[in-house]
Write an enzyme that holds these catalytic residues in place. Structure first.
Site, short mmCIF file in Angstrom:
data_model
loop_
_atom_site.label_atom_id
_atom_site.label_comp_id
_atom_site.label_asym_id
_atom_site.label_seq_id
_atom_site.Cartn_x
_atom_site.Cartn_y
_atom_site.Cartn_z
N LYS A 130 0.70 -0.96 0.25
CA LYS A 130 0.22 0.37 0.22
C LYS A 130 0.63 0.75 -0.22
O LYS A 130 1.77 1.34 0.52
CB LYS A 130 -0.80 -0.05 0.73
CG LYS A 130 -2.37 0.42 1.33
CD LYS A 130 -3.02 0.22 0.45
CE LYS A 130 -4.13 1.25 0.11
NZ LYS A 130 -5.74 0.29 -0.41
N ASP A 170 -6.42 4.73 -4.17
CA ASP A 170 -7.19 3.96 -3.60
C ASP A 170 -8.47 5.48 -2.85
O ASP A 170 -8.53 6.46 -2.99
CB ASP A 170 -6.57 3.56 -1.55
CG ASP A 170 -7.39 3.30 -0.17
OD1 ASP A 170 -7.84 2.50 -0.52
OD2 ASP A 170 -7.62 3.67 0.51
#
Ligand code: NDP
Ligand code: 2IT
Length: 449
Positions: A130, A170
């Site tokens: 991430k 995201d």
């Protein structure tokens, strides 16, 4: 035995806390997974001998970097960029980029940790990672967003590759940002390496259904949970928090499957529209005009905008938290259950606090944790990579069928794993255990990595 095991796992958790001070969200995500693992170590003692839990809790690599950029007036700004490459046991690091002012290492690590198990659950060959930045995209011009993305990629590109690390979107990162990031990657490397980023535009390597995938997938997951209880979404009243990518396509699929979504939200307030959210208007306001949901009420006299409101106070049967971490606490969970909520599907990552999760589990409602329920987004990213690798592009229907099959499969795996480990109906245990075993079983044969 059980006590000794619990002590062992508790010691690992305490060590994670001590080694990663101040990273509350990361601690929270680790604790939740570790609490599920006792019976796994009994069944697979080699995982303990080989310190698999300790290894999984330590990211393989953590990158932090300076992102300097200039606004439209020529003023210089400095942000911080992150990429945490958590685990590559079953494939290249894969996971989104988040641009939001709240971003710091602890948030990126919690997301990367969760991503590792989520990606394993999809059955696709993708590891976990991430990234993101504390950059705030709100109120920025297109040119400012482009300059920021170019500066961000000018450092990040050296860590990426279609077989190494493959980001996507995201919070705060959608199709526009992926375009600027991909353009800069291509320019710096002189390679048209489609698989390095997913969520691309349809004309340049993107996959149909990727935009819709997380929301559609979360809805399918809830459909499956209800099916297991001989129930369905038809006629159910539903709340969807947030009004971004995940929220919009959750609303779309909920309406298609016969549920009625009566409210959505953003960080400023809640829109309550008893007749059902007007999705075309919401899409226009959010996707095309990049406005706030407060404007929605101006188009519908019977809709109400509640500034600073709490969406979870509205009675519903199905709740879909689809905004951000810890947006639904113990009090909210109690209120939802009291008002007749029978199913919760987490479109967001870790949106429910540990107290809230406890309330849902104790009430024995159908509770689908993010790791399982929102895996449709990254699964469709993997389908995008598959198309890129084969220089192919599939139709919408074909891709959607694949997504549906993957989500149905995740439901089945988590449902069955929960039952096998003595926690029938508990999808938290099901998802944590099934995801962990998959990653651990890939790590063991590779030796001490
Ligand atoms: P978007 O940026 O498209 O939308 C985010 C939405 O959540 C906005 O409505 C935003 O409101 C709201 N929100 C964000 N932060 C906060 C906050 N601190 N407090 C209250 N509201 C907030 O992001 P996505 O829809 O892509 O992501 C939503 C969630 O889904 C995240 O948890 C993400 O990690 C998760 N997710 C996303 C996937 C994807 O494919 N995009 C895949 C799997 C999970 P505002 O505009 O006011 O900030
Ligand atoms: O949390 C997530 O699963 C995502 N933001 C999607 C990641 C991806 O690589 O598609």
């Amino acid at each position: 035995m059980a006590v000794a095991l619990e002590e062992k796992i508790e010691a690992i958790y305490q060590q994670v806390k001590a080694r990663n001070p101040g990273e509350d969200e990361f601690h929270q995500a680790v604790k939740e997974v570790l609490e599920s693992l006792g019976p796994v170590l009994v069944k697979y003692p080699e995982f303990a001998d080989q310190k698999i839990i300790e290894r999984i809790c330590e990211p393989e690599r953590q990158i932090m970097f300076r992102v300097p950029w200039q606004d439209d007036k020529g003023e210089v700004h400095i942000n911080r960029g992150f990429r945490v490459e958590f685990n590559s046991a079953i494939g290249p690091y894969k996971g989104g980029l988040r641009f939001h002012p709240s971003v710091y290492l602890g948030i990126i690590k919690f997301l990367g940790f969760e991503q590792t198990f989520k990606n394993a659950l999809t059955g696709m060959p993708i590891g976990g990672g991430k990234g993101g930045s504390d950059f705030d995209p709100k109120g920025k011009s297109n040119n400012e967003i482009m300059r920021f993305c170019q500066s961000f990629m000018t450092e990040l590109y050296r860590h990426l590759g279609e077989h190494t690390d493959c980001p996507a979107g995201d919070i705060g990162v959608g199709g526009r940002e992926i375009g600027y990031l991909f353009g800069q990657y291509k320019r710096i490397t002189n390679r048209y390496e489609s698989g390095v980023l997913t969520g691309k535009g349809i004309g340049w390597g993107g996959s149909l259904v990727r935009t819709e995938a997380t929301g559609y997938g979360a809805t399918y997951f809830v459909r499956e949970m209800l099916k297991a209880r001989k129930d369905s979404l038809g006629g159910k009243t539903c709340l969807v928090s947030g009004s971004g990518n995940v929220a919009i396509y959750t609303i779309e699929k909920m309406h298609e499957l016969g549920a009625k979504v009566v409210a959505c939200s953003d960080s400023n307030g809640v829109i309550f529209h008893k007749k059902g959210i007007d999705l075309e208007l919401l899409k226009r306001l959010k996707e095309v005009e990049r406005r706030r949901i407060s404007d929605y009420a101006g188009y519908h006299k019977d809709a109400k905008y509640i500034e600073g409101g709490n969406i979870w106070e509205i009675p519903c049967q199905v709740a879909m938290p689809s905004a951000t971490q810890n947006e639904l606490n113990g009090k909210d969970a109690k209120m939802l259950v009291k008002n007749g909520c029978i199913a919760v599907g987490e479109g967001a990552n870790m949106p429910t606090t540990p107290e809230g999760v406890r309330v849902f589990l104790d009430a024995k409602i159908a509770y689908g944790p993010g790791k399982a329920a929102n895996a449709g987004g990254v699964a469709t990213s993997a389908l995008e990579m598959q198309q890129n690798a084969g220089r192919d592009s599939w139709t919408f229907d074909y891709t959607e069928q694949k997504l549906d099959k993957i989500m149905t499969g995740i439901h089945e795996a988590t449902y069955e794993t929960a039952a096998e480990f003595g926690a029938a109906g508990n999808y938290v245990i099901g998802a944590n255990v099934a995801g962990f075993i998959k990653v651990a079983q890939a790590m063991v044969p590779m030796g001490l990595i």
